[in-house]
Structures are given as C-alpha cells and as structure tokens.
Write a protein that holds these residues in place. Sequence first.
Motif, PDB file in Angstrom:
ATOM      1  N   GLN A 230      64.717  23.453 -17.577  1.00  0.00           N
ATOM      2  CA  GLN A 230      64.229  23.386 -16.049  1.00  0.00           C
ATOM      3  C   GLN A 230      64.188  23.818 -15.044  1.00  0.00           C
ATOM      4  O   GLN A 230      65.689  23.648 -14.603  1.00  0.00           O
ATOM      5  CB  GLN A 230      63.441  21.781 -16.583  1.00  0.00           C
ATOM      6  N   VAL A 231      63.446  24.927 -14.145  1.00  0.00           N
ATOM      7  CA  VAL A 231      63.647  25.383 -13.032  1.00  0.00           C
ATOM      8  C   VAL A 231      62.820  25.150 -12.325  1.00  0.00           C
ATOM      9  O   VAL A 231      61.883  25.115 -12.731  1.00  0.00           O
ATOM     10  CB  VAL A 231      64.412  26.833 -13.315  1.00  0.00           C
ATOM     11  N   ALA A 232      63.172  24.581 -11.170  1.00  0.00           N
ATOM     12  CA  ALA A 232      61.696  24.207 -10.391  1.00  0.00           C
ATOM     13  C   ALA A 232      62.113  24.844  -8.937  1.00  0.00           C
ATOM     14  O   ALA A 232      62.816  24.339  -8.264  1.00  0.00           O
ATOM     15  CB  ALA A 232      61.346  22.465 -10.195  1.00  0.00           C
ATOM     16  N   VAL A 233      60.809  24.848  -8.611  1.00  0.00           N
ATOM     17  CA  VAL A 233      60.876  25.667  -6.666  1.00  0.00           C
ATOM     18  C   VAL A 233      59.733  24.075  -6.585  1.00  0.00           C
ATOM     19  O   VAL A 233      58.310  24.162  -6.439  1.00  0.00           O
ATOM     20  CB  VAL A 233      60.177  26.987  -6.764  1.00  0.00           C
ATOM     21  N   GLY A 234      60.448  24.362  -4.625  1.00  0.00           N
ATOM     22  CA  GLY A 234      58.861  23.295  -4.157  1.00  0.00           C
ATOM     23  C   GLY A 234      59.534  23.709  -2.573  1.00  0.00           C
ATOM     24  O   GLY A 234      60.557  23.480  -2.398  1.00  0.00           O
ATOM     25  N   PHE A 235      58.155  23.456  -2.208  1.00  0.00           N
ATOM     26  CA  PHE A 235      58.068  23.458  -0.300  1.00  0.00           C
ATOM     27  C   PHE A 235      57.534  22.606  -0.125  1.00  0.00           C
ATOM     28  O   PHE A 235      57.170  21.957  -0.481  1.00  0.00           O
ATOM     29  CB  PHE A 235      56.440  24.371  -0.143  1.00  0.00           C
ATOM     30  N   LEU A 236      58.963  22.374   1.550  1.00  0.00           N
ATOM     31  CA  LEU A 236      59.092  21.393   2.502  1.00  0.00           C
ATOM     32  C   LEU A 236      57.339  21.337   3.430  1.00  0.00           C
ATOM     33  O   LEU A 236      57.109  22.671   4.054  1.00  0.00           O
ATOM     34  CB  LEU A 236      60.236  21.150   3.088  1.00  0.00           C
TER      35      LEU A 236
ATOM     36  N   ARG B 196      57.142  18.976  -1.876  1.00  0.00           N
ATOM     37  CA  ARG B 196      55.821  19.348  -2.858  1.00  0.00           C
ATOM     38  C   ARG B 196      55.935  20.140  -3.860  1.00  0.00           C
ATOM     39  O   ARG B 196      56.279  21.391  -3.737  1.00  0.00           O
ATOM     40  CB  ARG B 196      54.620  19.697  -2.399  1.00  0.00           C
ATOM     41  N   LEU B 197      56.303  20.155  -5.255  1.00  0.00           N
ATOM     42  CA  LEU B 197      56.496  21.211  -6.104  1.00  0.00           C
ATOM     43  C   LEU B 197      55.443  22.131  -6.019  1.00  0.00           C
ATOM     44  O   LEU B 197      53.830  21.493  -6.470  1.00  0.00           O
ATOM     45  CB  LEU B 197      56.456  20.393  -7.697  1.00  0.00           C
ATOM     46  N   GLU B 198      55.792  23.075  -6.237  1.00  0.00           N
ATOM     47  CA  GLU B 198      55.523  24.559  -7.001  1.00  0.00           C
ATOM     48  C   GLU B 198      55.244  25.531  -8.164  1.00  0.00           C
ATOM     49  O   GLU B 198      54.057  26.066  -8.497  1.00  0.00           O
ATOM     50  CB  GLU B 198      55.955  25.934  -5.312  1.00  0.00           C
ATOM     51  N   ALA B 199      55.864  25.445  -8.740  1.00  0.00           N
ATOM     52  CA  ALA B 199      56.126  25.634  -9.940  1.00  0.00           C
ATOM     53  C   ALA B 199      57.251  25.190 -10.522  1.00  0.00           C
ATOM     54  O   ALA B 199      58.530  24.623  -9.774  1.00  0.00           O
ATOM     55  CB  ALA B 199      56.082  27.270  -9.955  1.00  0.00           C
ATOM     56  N   VAL B 200      56.845  24.976 -11.749  1.00  0.00           N
ATOM     57  CA  VAL B 200      58.090  24.606 -12.900  1.00  0.00           C
ATOM     58  C   VAL B 200      57.752  26.007 -13.673  1.00  0.00           C
ATOM     59  O   VAL B 200      57.126  26.309 -14.613  1.00  0.00           O
ATOM     60  CB  VAL B 200      57.819  23.004 -13.665  1.00  0.00           C
TER      61      VAL B 200
ATOM     62  N   PHE C 206      66.784  28.888   2.979  1.00  0.00           N
ATOM     63  CA  PHE C 206      66.453  28.142   4.470  1.00  0.00           C
ATOM     64  C   PHE C 206      65.467  29.641   4.674  1.00  0.00           C
ATOM     65  O   PHE C 206      65.623  31.415   3.639  1.00  0.00           O
ATOM     66  CB  PHE C 206      68.403  28.449   5.292  1.00  0.00           C
ATOM     67  N   VAL C 207      65.167  30.550   5.365  1.00  0.00           N
ATOM     68  CA  VAL C 207      64.187  31.153   6.047  1.00  0.00           C
ATOM     69  C   VAL C 207      64.791  31.148   7.909  1.00  0.00           C
ATOM     70  O   VAL C 207      63.662  30.297   8.826  1.00  0.00           O
ATOM     71  CB  VAL C 207      62.631  31.371   5.672  1.00  0.00           C
ATOM     72  N   ARG C 208      64.915  32.060   8.254  1.00  0.00           N
ATOM     73  CA  ARG C 208      65.737  32.190   9.480  1.00  0.00           C
ATOM     74  C   ARG C 208      65.601  30.795   9.805  1.00  0.00           C
ATOM     75  O   ARG C 208      65.512  30.276  11.232  1.00  0.00           O
ATOM     76  CB  ARG C 208      64.235  32.539  10.579  1.00  0.00           C
ATOM     77  N   GLU C 209      67.320  30.056   9.389  1.00  0.00           N
ATOM     78  CA  GLU C 209      67.801  28.488  10.114  1.00  0.00           C
ATOM     79  C   GLU C 209      66.393  27.968   9.941  1.00  0.00           C
ATOM     80  O   GLU C 209      66.898  27.141  10.133  1.00  0.00           O
ATOM     81  CB  GLU C 209      68.235  28.553  10.914  1.00  0.00           C
ATOM     82  N   ARG C 210      65.298  27.740   9.173  1.00  0.00           N
ATOM     83  CA  ARG C 210      64.931  26.600   8.565  1.00  0.00           C
ATOM     84  C   ARG C 210      64.845  26.571   7.384  1.00  0.00           C
ATOM     85  O   ARG C 210      64.500  27.532   6.758  1.00  0.00           O
ATOM     86  CB  ARG C 210      63.220  27.907   9.833  1.00  0.00           C
ATOM     87  N   ILE C 211      64.827  25.366   6.990  1.00  0.00           N
ATOM     88  CA  ILE C 211      64.407  24.871   5.778  1.00  0.00           C
ATOM     89  C   ILE C 211      62.801  25.157   5.305  1.00  0.00           C
ATOM     90  O   ILE C 211      62.081  24.453   6.149  1.00  0.00           O
ATOM     91  CB  ILE C 211      65.141  23.196   5.502  1.00  0.00           C
ATOM     92  N   MET C 212      62.765  25.951   4.048  1.00  0.00           N
ATOM     93  CA  MET C 212      61.707  25.999   3.595  1.00  0.00           C
ATOM     94  C   MET C 212      61.272  25.002   2.594  1.00  0.00           C
ATOM     95  O   MET C 212      59.827  25.148   2.025  1.00  0.00           O
ATOM     96  CB  MET C 212      60.935  27.465   3.966  1.00  0.00           C
TER      97      MET C 212
END
Length: 610
Positions: free
Chosen positions: A194-200, A206-210, A274-280
């Motif tokens: 399983q691989v999941a991605v979440g947004f801060l 908050r989970l966005e996709a699995v 990371f996006v421009r030194e900001r965790i997303m």
Amino acid sequence: MADSRDQAGPGQGAEVSVLDQALWSRFSEDRDLRDFARVWLALQIRDLGALDCAALVLETGQGMIPVATWPKDYRPSPEIADAVEEALDKSRDVVIEGRILVKTLIVDGEVMGAAAFQFPVAQPDPGRIFRTLSWGAGWITSAIRRDLSLSDKLEREKQAAVLDVLGAALDAADTRAAAIAAVTQLARRLDCSQVAVGFLKRRRVRLEAVSDVADFRMDSLYSEKLAQAMAEATDQEGTVLHPRREGMAYAVTTLHAELARMKATGDLLTVPLFVRERIMGALHLEKRPGETFEDLDLMIAEAVGAALAPLLDEKRRADRSALRIGAASLWRQVKRLLGPGYIGRKLVALALIAIVAFFAIARGDYRVSAESEVQGLVVRSLVSPFDGHIAEQYVRAGDVIREGEPLARLDERDLQIELLRWRTDLSRFEGEYDRALGERNAAAARIASAEIEQARSKAALVERQIARSALIAPFDALVIEGDLSQSIGRAVRRGEELFQIAPLESYRVALEVEEIQLDDIRIGQTGTLVLSSLPDQGYAIEVTRITPRLEANDGRNVAMVEGQLLDSSPQIRPGMRGVAKVDVEERLLIQVWAQPIIDWIRLALWRWTP
C-alpha cells in the motif's frame, strides 16, 4: 616508527602471514567502496614498511573527503593536507622533503582522489615507492570505476521510476486523480502492499489518496492512525523508516510502531513532501509482511517525493476556486508581512499606514479652480456723432487715456462749408427782415423772421457737430477695442461704434466654473486670482454674481460667475486671463483631492447602470 615486519620474531612472522591472508580475503570480498578503500590502504601500508601515518582521499559526490586513515581516527596533519591539495590541483604525484609522498588516483582522465603517506625519515628512492603504489593503484581505480558504474545504474533506475510516477500523475485531470495514479504506480514499481499520500492542513495530515483504492473512509481507525504516522514524519521534517536501520539518522517511530501493530506489515516508510522549503504533506509506503525496503527503494521513494510534491501542489492550486485563490494569496501576503524577513514589504506597509493616518487627520482648504478673465467694471462705447469720414486717429486698443484726451477726429470740412452756408443764409434772411420792416410789410417780415430762426438753428446744430468731431475721453480709461490706424478716410455712419473704453482701476473678474462644481459656489465667497502675465502675484476676489446660464467651452459646460477684484494694481488690464481659486470650506485632504474622481464615478455609474 620501526617496521613491524623488521621487529617481528619467528613467531610473529606466522601471525603477520595470517593477517595478510585475512586482508586479501576481505580485499576480494568487499563491495562497498569505503570498506574496499580501508582494506586497500592497509595492504599498501604493509607493502611500504615503516610509516608515521597514511590517508586515502576520494571523490564521494560531496567533494574530496578522507575515506580511510591510518592510524584509525587519525586526522591528516597540515603538511599532509597541503601535499594532497597540491597533488589534486596539479593532477600529478607529489614528494615533500622525501618524507611525504602523495599518489594521485586518475580514472578515465579525471582525478578521483589521492593516497598520502608520511615516512619517519626521508626515503632515498621515492621512485621505487611510487612504482609499488602504481601497482596497487590499479585495484582502487578499478573499484572506483565499478562504483561509478553501479551508481550510474542506480541513478538510471531511480530516474525511470520517478518519470513513471510523474507521467501517471500528469495524465490526471485533477488533484485527487493525480494522487491516486501516482501512489498506484509507485506501489507497483516498488512492490508495496500500500502507498498513500496526504496533505498537511492546519498541522494535521489529511489523507488524499491510497493506492488501488478510489474511495476510502477517512473516519476509520486505521486511516486516523495512518494520518498520525504521516504527521510523525512531517513534524520531524525527515524520512521515517520502521524498523529503523543501523546507520540511519535517528527518528521517532512511535506512531509507526503502533500502525505496524494494528496491521501486520513489513517495513513502513514515510517521506515528507517539500515545496520550496515548506512541508505540504507526506508519502507513506508499506511492504508486505516479512519484506523490507532496499537502499534503492529508499532512494526512489525520496526522489519521487521530491519530484511529486511540486506537481501535486500545482494541481491543488489549479483546482481552487477564484475566491480561495484570492484568500490564499491574501493570507500568504499577511504572513509575509507579519513574519520574519521581507523587510521591503514591511517598510512599504509602514509607509502606507503612515500615509493613511496622515490623510485620515490632515485637513486643507477645498477650493474651486476656474479659468478667469479680467473685464472692466463699466464699458463705455464711443460712437460716430454724425455721418462723415475719419480724419485722424490718436490711440488704439490697449492705450491708457486721460480725461479730455482726444481719441480720434472726424473730417469737419463739409460741416465748415455747411456752417458757412447757413451763416450766409442767416445774413441774407436778416437783410430781408430789415427790408420788410422798412416797407411795413408784416407778412414778409414774419416769413423772414422764421427763416432767420431756422438758419440760426441749423448753424448752431452744425457748430455742435463740428465741436463733436473730436472723440474726447470722458474719464481716465483704458482703450479696450478700437484701432482706426488702417481706416483713415473711411466713411462712418452716425452711431457706428469706434472705440470701447473701461475706467482704470475698476474691474470685475469673469470665472468659467465647470457645471459639476457650480453647486459649491456661493455669493460672498472669496478667493485668489493669479494672472498668466503676473504669475508671481495673487489678487483677492469676491464672488458677486452667479449666472445660471451655461456655455460650451472647449468641450466643457461652464457657468459664468462674476467676481469683484478687491486688490487694485496699475499692472492689471482688462482682457488679462488667468486662474482663480474660490475658497469653499475646509475638508480632509483626501476628500479634496479625490472629489473630482468621486463625482466622475458617480456620474459614470448612473450612466452605465440600467
């Protein structure tokens, strides 16, 4: 330092032989370049004999750094460091005082490192030592070449994996679809369960996709634990692997361990995005029970995270509504304004605050400006007293005249002839009257008497006309109109205007006030007039009359407002133009400056709205 082989006894020779065999065994088995380098340096030290110290410097992708030293934990002395730097700069072997020898390691024409050796005494034959090192250098350069080849292969595999994941995400229409496609492709690429991605969002993930799941329940206990484990990595701003391996940087894995106990899995890996030194957000990967992540898997996961984060962030921005985009932009600017840095913006904000504060309290005089013209308070017309011809002209428009001064003279020769005729007739009628009286002829006397009165009246009339043939100034004045210099001898008729004059020091001001500002003008208001010919002087005026009639002037509707000139000056002349400003009241400065724009906007809105 004595040679260990020279000092060894018979029993020690066998021990050295066993040690040599152990080194050669490790030399043939080691696949890691650093371990290989340490064994290689040990073998060179045994071949060279007595040494004070030795160091092997290699290019590791982070610059030239020592990968092996002898004795262990030895830090190269400044002499050794200088010799190595000289060898690397000049790409050649270096000998310092016969005691320090540096052998450069060249792979495919490029300097990839250097081996430095310091002897207790100067060596009589450095060439022999370099020949020995050249034989041994072939092994380390082969190892370097093998490591480079392996690194290139791993790099290609990593890049291929990143491109596959990005390609799947780019084909998606929105953020959710892109996230699902990316995690599904990554799960297949790394053979993950399983691989999941979440947004801060607000410090929570908050989970966005699995992977392989189009719809999942965020309110389930497992989803909550998974989001907490991902937040554990974002809070530490680093990759978290559970179980943690030796040699990896320390990281707290408490929540990952709880997640592993809840669901039987193999290794758990979470990579912050990371996006421009900001965790997303974070990328979470799970292996099947009993399976672990290889080093290449870790490299691919971190590379995918670095490349996928900007793409998902851009899609999230594109999916937002215009209202959310505006709010986010405003919030970003507020954070930059109130947060650290951005000194220029802070200075601009302070300047704007100062300007707003200034205009909120600063007041000034509101004045109505209008194009103006100086006119005479009284205008007198001088006309021709009789039909005749212009004989002489003494003044023209713009001349100042005094009371009793002639302006022009009409030709009186015809009047002199007529006067002579009437005087002759008068003498003749008087003779006829005397003769009628001598003859006692009453009727003839009465007729002669009437003719005498008529002749006298006609003569008196002609005399008055002759007296009026010269146009005399009735008072001190300025000639406003009239130039007869080109009309000498021209016939004029009785009552024809020849000059216009205005009294000196008795003027009025005609103001051309735009209709949009007419409502601000009141009788009795005062102001200042500045003339174009006298820009350095101002003259006080007072509004005396407002004419309701409007006139078109240069595409504008203006009302004629009359004002009295309170200040007198011999320099002022009728016809002079300038700008008058009528003082209305004291208002806020911003209101004074913005009033024309506000009035225009009001009128435009009224015109454009249905």
